[in-house]
Every structure is written in C-alpha cells, then in structure tokens.
Scaffold this active site. Structure first.
Site, PDB file in Angstrom:
ATOM      1  N   SER A  13      -5.395  11.469  72.948  1.00 29.56           N
ATOM      2  CA  SER A  13      -6.736  10.830  72.709  1.00 29.56           C
ATOM      3  C   SER A  13      -7.275  11.408  71.389  1.00 29.56           C
ATOM      4  O   SER A  13      -6.761  12.513  70.771  1.00 29.56           O
ATOM      5  CB  SER A  13      -7.840  11.287  73.687  1.00 29.56           C
ATOM      6  OG  SER A  13      -8.368  12.589  73.668  1.00 29.56           O
ATOM      7  N   GLU A 141      -4.871  12.866  83.810  1.00 31.19           N
ATOM      8  CA  GLU A 141      -5.607  11.900  82.815  1.00 31.19           C
ATOM      9  C   GLU A 141      -4.896  10.530  83.073  1.00 31.19           C
ATOM     10  O   GLU A 141      -4.919   9.823  82.210  1.00 31.19           O
ATOM     11  CB  GLU A 141      -5.714  12.571  81.747  1.00 31.19           C
ATOM     12  CG  GLU A 141      -6.871  13.815  81.682  1.00 31.19           C
ATOM     13  CD  GLU A 141      -7.209  14.336  80.462  1.00 31.19           C
ATOM     14  OE1 GLU A 141      -8.272  14.908  80.244  1.00 31.19           O
ATOM     15  OE2 GLU A 141      -6.373  14.062  79.237  1.00 31.19           O
ATOM     16  N   THR A 212      -4.777  29.451  87.807  1.00 25.64           N
ATOM     17  CA  THR A 212      -5.177  30.427  86.837  1.00 25.64           C
ATOM     18  C   THR A 212      -6.434  30.789  86.861  1.00 25.64           C
ATOM     19  O   THR A 212      -7.376  30.036  87.163  1.00 25.64           O
ATOM     20  CB  THR A 212      -4.789  29.665  85.523  1.00 25.64           C
ATOM     21  OG1 THR A 212      -5.792  28.278  85.510  1.00 25.64           O
ATOM     22  CG2 THR A 212      -3.536  28.963  85.166  1.00 25.64           C
ATOM     23  N   GLY A 217      -6.070  35.921  84.569  1.00 25.11           N
ATOM     24  CA  GLY A 217      -4.855  35.711  84.669  1.00 25.11           C
ATOM     25  C   GLY A 217      -4.224  34.620  85.549  1.00 25.11           C
ATOM     26  O   GLY A 217      -5.088  33.789  85.762  1.00 25.11           O
ATOM     27  N   ASP A 244      -3.922  24.156  78.949  1.00 21.53           N
ATOM     28  CA  ASP A 244      -2.760  23.322  78.399  1.00 21.53           C
ATOM     29  C   ASP A 244      -1.701  24.257  77.579  1.00 21.53           C
ATOM     30  O   ASP A 244      -0.702  24.188  78.060  1.00 21.53           O
ATOM     31  CB  ASP A 244      -3.353  22.693  77.275  1.00 21.53           C
ATOM     32  CG  ASP A 244      -4.160  21.451  77.760  1.00 21.53           C
ATOM     33  OD1 ASP A 244      -4.001  20.946  78.887  1.00 21.53           O
ATOM     34  OD2 ASP A 244      -5.078  20.997  77.035  1.00 21.53           O
ATOM     35  N   ASN A 268       0.849  33.771  79.949  1.00 16.03           N
ATOM     36  CA  ASN A 268      -0.535  34.591  79.990  1.00 16.03           C
ATOM     37  C   ASN A 268      -0.571  34.802  78.493  1.00 16.03           C
ATOM     38  O   ASN A 268      -1.641  34.647  77.678  1.00 16.03           O
ATOM     39  CB  ASN A 268      -0.617  35.681  80.617  1.00 16.03           C
ATOM     40  CG  ASN A 268      -1.044  35.576  82.189  1.00 16.03           C
ATOM     41  OD1 ASN A 268      -1.734  34.729  82.603  1.00 16.03           O
ATOM     42  ND2 ASN A 268      -0.557  36.215  83.059  1.00 16.03           N
TER      43      ASN A 268
HETATM   44  P1  ADP Z   1      -8.466  26.090  82.030  1.00 14.52           P
HETATM   45  O1  ADP Z   1      -8.479  26.152  80.736  1.00 14.52           O
HETATM   46  O2  ADP Z   1      -7.743  25.032  82.615  1.00 14.52           O
HETATM   47  O3  ADP Z   1      -9.888  26.035  82.737  1.00 14.52           O
HETATM   48  P2  ADP Z   1      -8.241  28.943  82.742  1.00 14.52           P
HETATM   49  O4  ADP Z   1      -9.757  29.179  82.109  1.00 14.52           O
HETATM   50  O5  ADP Z   1      -7.927  29.794  84.014  1.00 14.52           O
HETATM   51  O6  ADP Z   1      -7.625  27.368  82.771  1.00 14.52           O
HETATM   52  O7  ADP Z   1      -7.073  29.757  81.666  1.00 14.52           O
HETATM   53  C1  ADP Z   1      -5.779  29.440  81.844  1.00 14.52           C
HETATM   54  C2  ADP Z   1      -5.090  30.715  81.273  1.00 14.52           C
HETATM   55  O8  ADP Z   1      -5.631  31.046  79.966  1.00 14.52           O
HETATM   56  C3  ADP Z   1      -5.322  32.053  82.050  1.00 14.52           C
HETATM   57  O9  ADP Z   1      -4.375  31.695  83.320  1.00 14.52           O
HETATM   58  C4  ADP Z   1      -5.089  33.215  81.241  1.00 14.52           C
HETATM   59  O10 ADP Z   1      -3.822  33.421  81.052  1.00 14.52           O
HETATM   60  C5  ADP Z   1      -5.607  32.240  79.775  1.00 14.52           C
HETATM   61  N1  ADP Z   1      -6.924  32.917  79.352  1.00 14.52           N
HETATM   62  C6  ADP Z   1      -8.021  31.968  79.457  1.00 14.52           C
HETATM   63  N2  ADP Z   1      -9.273  32.487  79.026  1.00 14.52           N
HETATM   64  C7  ADP Z   1      -8.664  33.944  78.612  1.00 14.52           C
HETATM   65  C8  ADP Z   1      -9.410  34.910  77.879  1.00 14.52           C
HETATM   66  N3  ADP Z   1     -10.703  34.885  77.714  1.00 14.52           N
HETATM   67  N4  ADP Z   1      -8.833  36.060  77.801  1.00 14.52           N
HETATM   68  C9  ADP Z   1      -7.391  36.073  78.061  1.00 14.52           C
HETATM   69  N5  ADP Z   1      -6.450  34.945  78.546  1.00 14.52           N
HETATM   70  C10 ADP Z   1      -7.326  33.776  78.727  1.00 14.52           C
END
Ligand code: ADP
Length: 295
Positions: A13, A141, A212, A217, A244, A268
C-alpha cells in the site's frame, strides 16, 4: 551459501501521512504542517526486509491501476524484490492508508483496494514459484480464503509456511495445523488463543507458535520448556514495522537452515535495529548491520 528463495503473499500500500497541530472535527478544515507518501503494507514491508537481509524474495500481490501502484512496484524493485507476480488490477485503486498525525496521536483510515484481489485463484498463478520456494510468508491483510488456500498449497508441496496473523483475526483450525510457524504479537495472540490460555497454547503449538512481546523479545515452547528469548536493548525512536522486520528476519534465518534459538536471536537483533530508524521500511537493517550487532 546459496541465497534462500522466499515468496511473500501479501498486501502492499501507499501510506499518505499528514501532520497537523489540530485534528479536524466533522465539517471542519484545518491547515496541515507537512505531507508525505510512504510505501507500506505488511506484505511489501516483509518482502523488503527479507531482501535487505539477503534472501531472494518474490512478492505475490496486487496493486491498483494508478501512480501509487507504479511507485509501490518501483520501491519493491529498488529493494531487490522480484515483482513478476505483482500485477496492476484494472478499475481498482492501490491499497492506501490515510494517516493524520495530530495532538500526539494518529488516526488512520485504511482502504484495502487492490489487496482484496490477492485471491486463491490469483496465487495459483504463482504455483510453480510456491512449489520451489524454501519458505513462504503470508499475513492477514489479504482475504482469509487466500490464507486458507496458501496453507493447503504449502502443506501439499511440503514447503514451510510462516503465518504472521496480523492484523488480528481468528485463524481457522485447519490453517493452524498446516502452517509451520505462526508469529502473533501479544494482542494477536490473545485474539487467537485467549489471554489466560497462552501458556497452554505455546505448549500445544510447541516449535510452531512464537509470540513477540515488543522490547521483551519472543516467547515459545521448545518441547521441554517455555522460553523467552530476550530482544536487544536499543534507543527506540519508531516501533512501526518491528513485527514486519522480526518476521522477515526469522524467515530468512530458518530458510537458511539456522536452528530455532539462533533464528530467534537473529530476528530479535534485526527487529531491535529496525526500531532505531523512522518509518516501517526506513529502519529495516542490512544483513551486515544485523551480523555486526550479533558479535
Ligand atoms: P509488532 O510490531 O507486530 O506489534 P512487537 O511489538 O512484539 O510486534 O515487536 C516485534 C519484535 O520487535 C520483538 O519481538 C522484538 O524483537 C523487537 N522489538 C520491538 N520493540 C522493541 C524495542 N523497543 N526494543 C528492542 N526490540 C524491540
């Protein structure tokens, strides 16, 4: 090492982003401060992330017969993604997200447009590609029937399928049984399995379900015990696209034959780096940056 071939069935998109001091009320007109267009869609984002991490990536998707469609396709190509299976749909608009950033928050209207044309029939055009891929990725999506059909095809061909169940919607039992990997965030996991039952779900779907948990993590069950693989501490500036990047990196590592622990650490690391840059694709790291970060 041979580059793994990854096919991504999914959305693409254009995000139309306007920032303004004030959010307009119904019937009101306000002056905005800035406007930008940013390519997005979970499918395209994951394809771009996987290509930057060194996989040979094919996008299977639809764009509209408009200039956004041309820009979306060009952006995929510029990032090294093969677009042989990205088709413009006549009399349809590209998927768009209309985002207003105002008063410290965002309001978004999503129009799916051409993404609804990624049907079971459409993905059959790429049957040979799917059959010969090392791994296939899909998100939610695109229509649910397409997810069901992709799961059937991949299980028939013995090709691993990674389902990122985002945005949240329940996943049919038969799909759960057929996919190799499923990667909800905490909210999506609650919709799929119910909050209190998560530990049970992890045990039932051991080595398959990876939840996640943002900065904390990713949680999974390795057959012996439930494990949390911690992410890496970073200065987060924009967490859009973290999921993503996580999915793409996990897919690349698994397709390369890395073990589960190592693949999750790689994912990660890539995802933690992605939150240090602005925009979903803006922060997606190169292979070198992830490997450097793992030293
Ligand atoms: P989404 O973006 O789908 O909501 P998450 O918030 O669970 O998914 O984040 C996906 C992955 O991105 C986590 O498992 C981690 O590896 C990484 N991540 C996300 N936010 C952080 C952060 N603030 N610091 C370090 N790693 C992060």
């Amino acid at each position: 090492m041979k580059k793994p071939t990854i096919a991504v069935i999914g959305s693409s998109s254009m995000d139309l982003v306007v920032s303004s001091d004030k959010r307009p009320q119904a019937g009101e007109t306000v002056l905005g401060k800035a406007f930008d267009t940013v390519p997005g869609g979970k499918g395209a984002n994951q394809a771009v992330a996987a290509a930057r991490l060194g996989a040979d990536v094919y996008m299977i998707g639809c764009v509209g017969e408009d200039t956004y469609g041309e820009e979306i396709t060009a952006n995929l190509k510029n990032n090294g993604v093969h677009t042989d299976y990205v088709e413009p749909v006549t009399h349809e608009r590209s998927g768009t997200a209309h985002i207003i950033l105002a008063e410290g928050d965002n309001s978004i209207v999503v129009v799916k447009g051409a993404n609804d044309h990624v049907t079971p029939q459409y993905i059959e055009k790429a049957e040979e590609l799917l059959k010969n891929s090392d791994l296939v990725m899909i998100q939610q999506e695109v229509p649910e029937e397409t997810v069901v059909h992709a799961a059937e095809l991949c299980s028939r061909y013995g090709v691993p399928l990674l389902l990122n169940p985002a945005p949240a919607r329940p996943v049919p039992e038969e799909v759960l049984a057929q996919v190799s990997y499923i990667t909800p965030n905490e909210h999506e996991a609650e919709v799929l399995f119910g909050g209190p039952a998560l530990s049970e779900a992890l045990k039932v779907h051991q080595n398959k379900l990876f939840i996640t948990e943002g900065a904390a993590g990713v949680r999974w069950h390795n057959g012996r015990e439930e494990v949390l693989v911690p992410s890496f501490p970073v200065q987060a500036v924009d967490t859009t696209g973290a999921g993503d990047t996580f999915n793409a990196a996990f897919a690349v590592a698994v397709a390369e034959g890395k073990g589960m622990e190592e693949s999750l650490r790689f994912a990660n690391r890539a995802a933690s780096l992605s939150v240090t840059g602005f925009g979903a694709q803006g922060g997606m790291p190169s292979r070198e940056a992830v490997e450097e970060g793992l030293k």
